[in-house]
Design a protein around this motif. Structure first.
Motif, PDB file in Angstrom:
ATOM      1  N   UNK A 146       0.819  -1.208   0.000  1.00  0.00           N
ATOM      2  CA  UNK A 146       0.000   0.000   0.000  1.00  0.00           C
ATOM      3  C   UNK A 146       0.860   1.268   0.000  1.00  0.00           C
ATOM      4  N   UNK A 147       1.911   1.271   0.803  1.00  0.00           N
ATOM      5  CA  UNK A 147       2.774   2.461   0.876  1.00  0.00           C
ATOM      6  C   UNK A 147       3.487   2.694  -0.450  1.00  0.00           C
ATOM      7  N   UNK A 148       3.894   1.613  -1.085  1.00  0.00           N
ATOM      8  CA  UNK A 148       4.524   1.753  -2.406  1.00  0.00           C
ATOM      9  C   UNK A 148       3.514   2.306  -3.400  1.00  0.00           C
ATOM     10  N   UNK A 149       2.304   1.775  -3.378  1.00  0.00           N
ATOM     11  CA  UNK A 149       1.271   2.248  -4.300  1.00  0.00           C
ATOM     12  C   UNK A 149       0.891   3.704  -4.028  1.00  0.00           C
ATOM     13  N   UNK A 150       1.066   4.145  -2.799  1.00  0.00           N
ATOM     14  CA  UNK A 150       0.804   5.550  -2.478  1.00  0.00           C
ATOM     15  C   UNK A 150       1.922   6.469  -2.966  1.00  0.00           C
ATOM     16  N   UNK A 151       2.968   5.897  -3.526  1.00  0.00           N
ATOM     17  CA  UNK A 151       4.066   6.705  -4.039  1.00  0.00           C
ATOM     18  C   UNK A 151       5.058   7.141  -2.987  1.00  0.00           C
ATOM     19  N   UNK A 152       5.059   6.489  -1.827  1.00  0.00           N
ATOM     20  CA  UNK A 152       5.923   6.927  -0.741  1.00  0.00           C
ATOM     21  C   UNK A 152       7.377   6.508  -0.903  1.00  0.00           C
ATOM     22  N   UNK A 153       7.658   5.591  -1.798  1.00  0.00           N
ATOM     23  CA  UNK A 153       9.038   5.111  -1.944  1.00  0.00           C
ATOM     24  C   UNK A 153       9.709   5.739  -3.163  1.00  0.00           C
ATOM     25  N   UNK A 154       8.936   6.008  -4.164  1.00  0.00           N
ATOM     26  CA  UNK A 154       9.512   6.634  -5.370  1.00  0.00           C
ATOM     27  C   UNK A 154      10.329   5.625  -6.168  1.00  0.00           C
ATOM     28  N   UNK A 155      11.175   6.156  -7.028  1.00  0.00           N
ATOM     29  CA  UNK A 155      12.036   5.302  -7.861  1.00  0.00           C
ATOM     30  C   UNK A 155      12.800   4.321  -6.980  1.00  0.00           C
ATOM     31  N   UNK A 185      14.175   3.302  -1.927  1.00  0.00           N
ATOM     32  CA  UNK A 185      13.766   4.150  -3.035  1.00  0.00           C
ATOM     33  C   UNK A 185      14.232   5.579  -2.830  1.00  0.00           C
ATOM     34  N   UNK A 186      13.978   6.389  -3.848  1.00  0.00           N
ATOM     35  CA  UNK A 186      14.430   7.778  -3.789  1.00  0.00           C
ATOM     36  C   UNK A 186      13.766   8.520  -2.630  1.00  0.00           C
ATOM     37  N   UNK A 187      12.513   8.224  -2.360  1.00  0.00           N
ATOM     38  CA  UNK A 187      11.774   8.974  -1.356  1.00  0.00           C
ATOM     39  C   UNK A 187      11.654   8.275  -0.006  1.00  0.00           C
ATOM     40  N   UNK A 188      11.933   6.997   0.010  1.00  0.00           N
ATOM     41  CA  UNK A 188      11.779   6.300   1.273  1.00  0.00           C
ATOM     42  C   UNK A 188      12.222   4.857   1.169  1.00  0.00           C
ATOM     43  N   UNK A 189      12.205   4.198   2.300  1.00  0.00           N
ATOM     44  CA  UNK A 189      12.617   2.796   2.360  1.00  0.00           C
ATOM     45  C   UNK A 189      11.677   2.027   3.268  1.00  0.00           C
ATOM     46  N   UNK A 190      11.661   0.715   3.059  1.00  0.00           N
ATOM     47  CA  UNK A 190      10.848  -0.185   3.869  1.00  0.00           C
ATOM     48  C   UNK A 190      11.677  -1.385   4.280  1.00  0.00           C
ATOM     49  N   UNK A 191      11.398  -1.918   5.466  1.00  0.00           N
ATOM     50  CA  UNK A 191      12.066  -3.145   5.913  1.00  0.00           C
ATOM     51  C   UNK A 191      11.069  -4.012   6.665  1.00  0.00           C
ATOM     52  N   UNK A 192      11.123  -5.303   6.380  1.00  0.00           N
ATOM     53  CA  UNK A 192      10.227  -6.255   7.035  1.00  0.00           C
ATOM     54  C   UNK A 192      10.995  -7.512   7.409  1.00  0.00           C
ATOM     55  N   UNK A 193      10.622  -8.097   8.532  1.00  0.00           N
ATOM     56  CA  UNK A 193      11.197  -9.367   8.987  1.00  0.00           C
ATOM     57  C   UNK A 193      10.058 -10.224   9.531  1.00  0.00           C
ATOM     58  N   UNK A 194       9.851 -11.379   8.939  1.00  0.00           N
ATOM     59  CA  UNK A 194       8.733 -12.239   9.345  1.00  0.00           C
ATOM     60  C   UNK A 194       8.849 -12.681  10.801  1.00  0.00           C
ATOM     61  N   UNK A 195      10.056 -12.719  11.343  1.00  0.00           N
ATOM     62  CA  UNK A 195      10.186 -13.085  12.756  1.00  0.00           C
ATOM     63  C   UNK A 195       9.620 -11.989  13.668  1.00  0.00           C
TER      64      UNK A 195
END
Lengths: 381, 381, 381, 381
Positions: free
Chosen positions: D145-154, D275-285
């Protein structure tokens, strides 16, 4: 092997009604038990909502008067999930009718009620348990196990917090079917009975009894609208926040704090135990982890160990999935129910029973009293 | 541009002697300041050790009597790093001699001493600062900045811990040159003056003054051998642990705890501020980070943000390295010294001064008193 | 005991000039060493800036031509902190003049240069070290110690990242005195030589040599203005990002990645080792910690242990402060210098020497080559 | 409102059989859906175990031959939870019989099978979904969802790991009913199809298609006993570990790694997007958290935000409990099933469908091929 059926009559269909229903639905799928709970009757006052609730969850019948439910011969277990101010009357009646009794926490509105209830239950000799579900978070159960293994040694310190932030807005109403926890007449107290009761139950279980406490309480928002009549505003009678210091019987010092005004903390129920040989730390917002410091480790590799409590040799986890796969909030109720049923099967009753929960009530009452008197109050019978 | 020289006479060569020496050595290399401290004289009683210390660090001369140091005309600044029970006499004498005074924390053995010292300093009108060095951890300074920017709003809660574990063994001696912090006659108190004083200073700076406190203190190990005479055992007079509740003047509730018996916690100095608009959390064991929760963020991306406080727009950091490169414990002293020198340069004195540190002393005294009386004590002048 | 003096001539006054100067200033204050570095001469081309730099840091003299510096009879050690394309010529000349040589990393522009340099150094038989300073992060040194103690066992996996984000904007210029790392002609490569060289050096030290690698490189921003002439734009020749897979000689698999386009990562230099008996994890952004998983722990308390690497029995830490007090980025250089001086004292030279750094150069060259050929390339001599 | 019933026939009663059964049991209790799955028939070869399984979970009937199950007119949906080498035949037969098809991942043994299956499904026009359940971890859905909102950019970088440690011991057998994932003939591949398929599915969903890959694979333990005949040892044909580099069509660089030899990692499925505008990190643990870095935040409060994905405005969470109360591993299947049923209801089919899963299969095949050829392989149709 044919299961022995236990017919359950559950009172209340709110948040706890869902959590308990889910437990009845699932416990037999994941635990191999002699007793099988049957979702026989759900009970609440509002017929329409009750009907929809019962149909969704598969409750076989409904009752709108808890007295009728208790009168039914086909009910073996009464499960009380209704607001705090109803616990006493229902529990005593159920016990007198010879029903097993499960009761949501806190046990009662105060110690006086709790004594009556506990005496009635013990006189009736019926199986009983209070839903302090967090004892069945596997990481908390593991903490108890590590303490019992002697890994912590003499305890110096215990500190607990239970922080939330959902009542900061003055627009949050009080009373009504979903917000009765903010209404002093229904809830008996605010964060003390709702949140600190959990923290206290855990502490008493892990560390042992308290001697005395000194406390401060605060009501930050002085009046709130009624949920059922938003144009009417009423003074807030509950404690929005409460902090207290405790002296344990074993000499340890305790600090406890709870609030619904800790911006950014959603359900942060934490505890830390510091002992001569080791320490433990837990946070319900990371419920799958227990942190453990072992002073016996080689000196240059001393460190806080994050135990991912998902292995098959961790409490309850062999019943669930595989290592690395977490369980959630609702599983604490399923685990508790499994223990209750196992207790009936083995004759070693599950805890906390009413007597245990009464100990917590003593502390709650002492805390609320000290919040008014400003001095240390005795926190035990 | 030629620097204006400030000749420093430093008293004490222990742990703080090293930390301060390092600050004098480095401050001018990293900060562009009008004033340049000159390491003119180091002072302590034991000539041999003092000499080696002075030579190692480049102190030009030595003195074994602090009165002689104060008498010297070539000394502009007296820096007091000797044990707590020496602060008063030295500080007052230095002020009366017209010297600038830097003093280690806690300011004094008690409020009575602190008042005398503060009055002497203010009467003399000399520049002064107390080394509550943690105010100069960039993350703590940033916390202050964020509060001043209005990002937290009305404060509901403040909670602080300062936990260590180095005195759990009963074999740790007391007294002597390196363990005077365990000797009540030299230190004045235990964790209250040593550790909680830091927590209190930070709290007063960030949140404002306290109204009253209620406390409990404990001495877990009742007697210890003397460092200077291991065959002799003496009762322990200090508080090994201390916890207190506070009511702030602005209505916030505070919880504070300190101990040297928290197995696994080495220097865990934490605080959390919960306000209407946001929250902050800091832990000295991860000193390069500040955690910040901003309620103004879009609802679905609310979260605790870990700010890595190493960017050039963070406090002090443009003087050091590049983003991602941390500074350490010792830099808090350098940053503090830079502020002190900048204060002289700009005429806006650095804080905390003696008057500020006296406020902390009021709280410490109230805490220790409440630990004995068991009631709430007034925590201010 | 009188110290033996070693006169240092340092080339370069930029970021590394500061870091090295600070090391020379402090090493003797915290380490008890037979040899004492003397800040004899600083060397750079721009006289004005050099003079200010030397005065600030206490360098006794200056030189604007490195050949003159090498010619000086009073210089014992040449420390090369100038850009990569100057290393070879200076190092060889210094070696031929019989000077000890300290050289910033990466050793050279490529393997061919590195071979010439290493041969010259070894032929001259002079003491030498390459400033791969991160080997002296106490947590990384501890990782090496734990591996050497046999705590990890057979290694299956090694994974390293070195992530930054400071070149995402196309407005960041290239070349010039502070941005030469973006200029292919001066730096030789981008993240491969600047950042991955660190990751590779650490890996070779901890795990042993690599057999072969396959890589991909990318230049996200294709052209940038010049720092020294912002109106002129030049194609970017460096690798902005590089990722590679490695096969180690011992059978382990490695993954490596570096970039300056990882938004939010400032200096995130991480590695993880997975072995039969245990695992290790490190992140430079939390440089004071090493994470360790010990399979030998009792099964139900298995967990990743966060070792706070600040105790006196941790590498280097007894020279600094007390448990819980961290050191910073700059201390890695001081620790490295102490090791270099101790190596001279003991006759057991500090590492990595030129020969070790050449091994890293082989990997870097193989990585860059594979980035072009798309096949696995031999990563060793 | 009366629900529309969908009769389910499920094949397989192992780990996935439990997970799917639980989903059928619970989905209607927590989601308000037009369609209601009916647990009509469970199918497996071993009658005894099947019977017990069906009785426990409430499956109305059983079948021991999947062809008979497909022939049954009362079955609407075929759910394939049996081993990988059975997927193709069953899925094609089910599609040809006009049944809806749910299939466990990986879709097939290889691309060739996957094409046949996808063509059969699409020709039949039946509703279909592949159980890449991790798309329904709320935190991963939020990432999308955050990616689709354009929050990460290129996007510049994507890095994923999927690490476990349960096959390090050479005593772990292969084949048999619970360890068929170690048998190349049944599983088709090792970690690539089992674990990396998840990582690839997530990556394709979040970032888009891959162009090409280069990989290395390893089998650390060369032979293992058979689960069904422990005295017989067979060579291990699967990949124990696999790492690959990827070039995405959008220019981003990807690194992927999976193993069952990462001591201490139980189910560590991580990804990071830069990405240019932001980053995301996830860990299933820590599946309840998503980390987010927003470059648009004010510069001095930049930081990685830990979003506790339990609020009612987070994906799926309004169906569960209250903020701060986590859900577990099993809920990903319930959420997925709810989406599948909602897709039928709305006419907007849930994803990933067979066509999507075929894309993942292309990447898996390319990875395994590159592991043999040592060159970059095309990772798409």
């Amino acid at each position: 092997m044919a299961k022995k059926k236990l017919n359950v009559g559950m009172i209340g269909y709110g948040f706890m009604g869902r959590a308990h229903s889910n437990a009845y639905l699932k416990v037999g799928k994941f635990f191999d038990l002699e007793y099988e709970p049957v979702m026989k009757a759900a009970c609440a006052r509002k017929q329409d909502k009750l009907h929809a609730f019962a149909q969704n969850w598969g409750w076989e019948t409904t009752e709108t008067d808890w007295r009728r439910l208790i009168d039914r011969q086909d009910i073996d277990v009464i499960d009380i999930g209704s607001p705090n101010n109803t616990h006493k009357e229902i529990a005593i009646a159920a016990a007198q009718a010879g029903k097993m009794v499960l009761c949501e926490k806190p046990l009662a509105m105060n110690v006086a009620e709790g004594i009556e209830m506990t005496e009635a239950i013990e006189k009736a000799g019926v199986a009983n348990m209070v839903w302090f579900n967090y004892r069945r978070v596997p990481a908390i159960t593991l903490a108890k196990q590590l303490i019992d293994e002697g890994r912590i040694g003499r305890v110096f310190h215990y500190r607990a917090k239970y922080l939330q932030d959902w009542t900061i807005s003055p627009n949050v109403p009080q009373g009504g079917s979903t917000l009765w926890r903010l209404d002093i007449d229904v809830a008996g107290s605010g964060v003390t009975g709702d949140l600190l009761a959990h923290s206290i139950d855990t502490a008493l279980w892990l560390i042992g009894g308290m001697d005395s406490v000194t406390a401060t309480t605060e009501t930050f928002i002085k009046e709130r609208p009624l949920q059922d009549d938003p144009n009417v505003t009423k003074p807030v009678g509950i404690d929005d926040a409460c902090a207290f210091l405790a002296r344990f019987k074993n000499g340890a010092i305790g600090t406890f704090e709870s609030t619904r005004y800790a911006r950014g903390r959603k359900n942060q129920n934490t505890f830390e135990v510091n002992g001569e040989k080791g320490s433990l730390y837990f946070d319900l917002e990371d419920a799958h982890q227990l942190q453990y410091y072992n002073h016996d480790d080689d000196s240059h590799v001393h460190g806080w160990r994050t135990i991912l409590v998902t292995d098959s040799d961790h409490p309850y986890m062999k019943h669930w999935w595989v290592p690395g796969c977490v369980i959630g909030y609702e599983h604490t109720f399923i685990n508790a129910l499994a223990d209750f049923l196992k207790g009936i099967e083995t004759g070693v009753p599950a805890r906390p029973n009413f007597r245990d929960a009464l100990e917590t009530q003593y502390v709650c009452d002492a805390v609320l009293k000290s919040g008014k008197t400003g001095v240390w109050e005795r926190a035990q019978a």
